[in-house]
Design an enzyme around this catalytic site. Structure first.
Site, PDB file in Angstrom:
ATOM      1  N   ASP A  76      30.243 -31.458-108.540  1.00  0.00           N
ATOM      2  CA  ASP A  76      30.023 -32.825-108.080  1.00  0.00           C
ATOM      3  C   ASP A  76      29.167 -33.618-109.053  1.00  0.00           C
ATOM      4  O   ASP A  76      27.991 -33.312-109.254  1.00  0.00           O
ATOM      5  CB  ASP A  76      29.352 -32.799-106.704  1.00  0.00           C
ATOM      6  CG  ASP A  76      29.369 -34.156-106.025  1.00  0.00           C
ATOM      7  OD1 ASP A  76      30.039 -35.075-106.536  1.00  0.00           O
ATOM      8  OD2 ASP A  76      28.717 -34.298-104.985  1.00  0.00           O
ATOM      9  N   ASP A 125      33.012 -40.243-109.833  1.00  0.00           N
ATOM     10  CA  ASP A 125      32.543 -39.200-108.932  1.00  0.00           C
ATOM     11  C   ASP A 125      33.601 -38.145-108.669  1.00  0.00           C
ATOM     12  O   ASP A 125      34.600 -38.411-108.007  1.00  0.00           O
ATOM     13  CB  ASP A 125      32.107 -39.850-107.616  1.00  0.00           C
ATOM     14  CG  ASP A 125      31.589 -38.850-106.602  1.00  0.00           C
ATOM     15  OD1 ASP A 125      31.194 -37.740-107.023  1.00  0.00           O
ATOM     16  OD2 ASP A 125      31.578 -39.161-105.413  1.00  0.00           O
TER      17      ASP A 125
END
Length: 483
Positions: free
Chosen positions: A106, A341
């Site tokens: 992430d 992201d």
């Protein structure tokens, strides 16, 4: 509620999206530039793998990671990555001390964590439930079995995510190994209380964003935590690797492959979904289309982006000049910053862009107002979506804008969602995200020393056809973010 007092990272942003946020756009005063060619090969790289779990996702971890392909880029720290949760999440193998876990990769958060053996599991309403309901891939991290683990006293780990999941626990240090990159004395969150909607494969998360988003606080009472008053920032894994001189260059690189429809119907790990590389560029085929742009800074007091002499960095946020698509006569300029992201499955773009793009499908995609998604038959013709960053146009393969929902219409046609969703009106204060739909088409190299990102268009590729999948649950369960 005890675990709901700490909202930061993209938790803050996503909570704000639904409540008409107030973040303003400020165009960076640093000019985009052409990156050096070629970017160096990575010191270390690791595989990304994926899984498509059964409906309940209550499976034990399957150790099916593909062998590292470091040979493609010389002596690297490079490892293959893949996805889980119907290819909704990208995972890689990470070792704490001598214990191996699959962790979510992430770029929208900063903490690396895993549950401790014996953790307590909760539902999203803070009700105690059996451990199996959290659906981690292993029973957790045994700190007593690690010869290198050291507890950090008088601190606590406390985070809540945008989808309502929350975790609290203790803090410690251990040796973290990923893709051959060994980082001693890395600070970690050791989760003792978890509300986690796992997939039976991941056992935590590896965050790669700024130290300013880390989730360690003073004292041992999560109920007393206040961000940023009691926060104790620390170096995430890659920041530690740079500080310790483990890597040759202060940047890491991510290349995410789209999954195939066939893999999404399999209960096994989808093993060949790209790379994360440390110290250089990920070893995939690329084109000459590339640009280096600054990461947007924020005012730490107001949490608003700005171009002052002193700013705080939180996310990998960039200025997007425009968006368009095949056959479109209007170029949509954006008025907000956009976050890169890996932890978000979809692209969230301004409403007028999402609406016009959906209408350009043949047949058109129709908006489901109840669930906030655009639904279309999976056999539809999809326009090629484009994003202009720093004066350079990047294209999104049509395959990435068809996400199977696992349902059919009255005529028996398979239905898909578009991979480009409505993120709200293009007005001052709204927030948008370029998630995996966009990231399947580029290699993104994040330089933590210069606070810049280099985007490089990938060469066309295929791995069996079809776009990345999402969970075959009701459309309302499509995650805006994991984190």
């Amino acid at each position: 509620m005890l675990f709901s007092r700490v909202y930061y990272g993209l938790t803050v942003l996503i909570a704000s999206v639904s409540a008409t946020p107030t973040i303003r756009r400020h165009v960076s005063s640093i000019s985009p530039r052409t990156p050096p060619t070629p970017l160096p090969a990575a010191d270390f790289s690791t595989a990304i793998t994926a899984s498509v779990p059964r409906t309940k996702a209550k499976r034990f971890l399957i150790q099916a990671l593909r062998e590292s392909q470091a040979a493609q880029a010389g002596s690297n720290f490079t490892t293959v990555v893949g996805g889980s949760d119907f290819d909704e999440e990208y995972l890689t193998n990470v070792t704490f001390g001598e214990q191996d876990f699959l962790l979510i990769v992430d770029t929208g958060s900063s903490d690396t964590w895993a549950p401790q053996i014996g953790f307590s599991c909760f539902d999203l309403s803070n009700n105690s439930v059996p451990q199996s309901q959290c659906a981690f891939g292993t029973s957790g991290f045994d700190i007593n079995a690690s010869s290198t683990f050291v507890t950090l006293p008088d601190t606590n780990f406390n985070i809540e995510y945008g989808d309502g999941e929350f975790l609290t626990g203790t803090v410690g240090f251990d040796t973290v190994t990923v893709g051959g990159m060994v980082v001693p004395n890395q600070e970690l969150g050791i989760v003792t209380n978890a509300a986690w909607e796992g997939d039976g494969f991941d056992t935590g998360l590896m965050g790669l964003a700024s130290p300013n988003l880390t989730s360690v606080f003073e004292g041992t009472d999560p109920g007393a935590d206040e961000f940023p008053q009691t926060q104790i920032p620390y170096n995430p894994v890659f920041y530690s690797a740079v500080q310790q001189g483990v890597v040759s260059n202060p940047f890491f690189s991510v290349a995410l492959d789209r999954g195939s429809f066939a893999a999404e119907n399999s209960p096994d790990l989808d093993q060949n979904l790209g790379f994360i590389a440390f110290g250089g560029i990920a070893p995939v085929n690329i084109t000459d289309t590339a640009i280096t742009v600054p990461v947007q800074g924020y005012n730490a007091a107001t949490f608003l982006p700005e171009n002052a002499s002193s700013v705080t960095y939180f996310y990998y946020t960039v200025d997007v000049e425009s968006m368009s698509f095949t056959g479109n006569e209007k170029v949509f300029g954006t008025t907000n910053n956009i976050i890169l992201d890996t932890g978000t499955t979809l692209d969230y773009v301004p409403t007028e862009v999402a609406d016009a793009f959906a209408a350009a499908f043949d047949p058109p995609a129709m908006k489901d107002d109840d669930d906030g998604i655009y639904v279309v038959v999976c056999s539809a013709t999809v326009p090629e979506f484009t994003v202009n960053i720093g004066g350079t146009t990047f294209t999104v393969d049509p395959a990435d804008n068809l996400l199977p929902l696992g349902v059919t219409d009255d005529e028996g046609n398979d239905l898909c969602a578009t991979g480009t969703f409505d993120g709200g009106p293009a007005e001052e204060g709204n927030i948008f995200i370029l998630g995996d739909t966009f990231l399947h088409n580029v290699v993104v190299t994040f330089n933590i020393e210069t606070d810049e990102v280099t985007l490089t268009q990938r060469a066309p590729y295929t791995n069996g056809g079809g776009g990345v999948g999402v969970q075959r649950r009701s459309p309302s369960s499509l995650r805006r973010r994991r984190l």
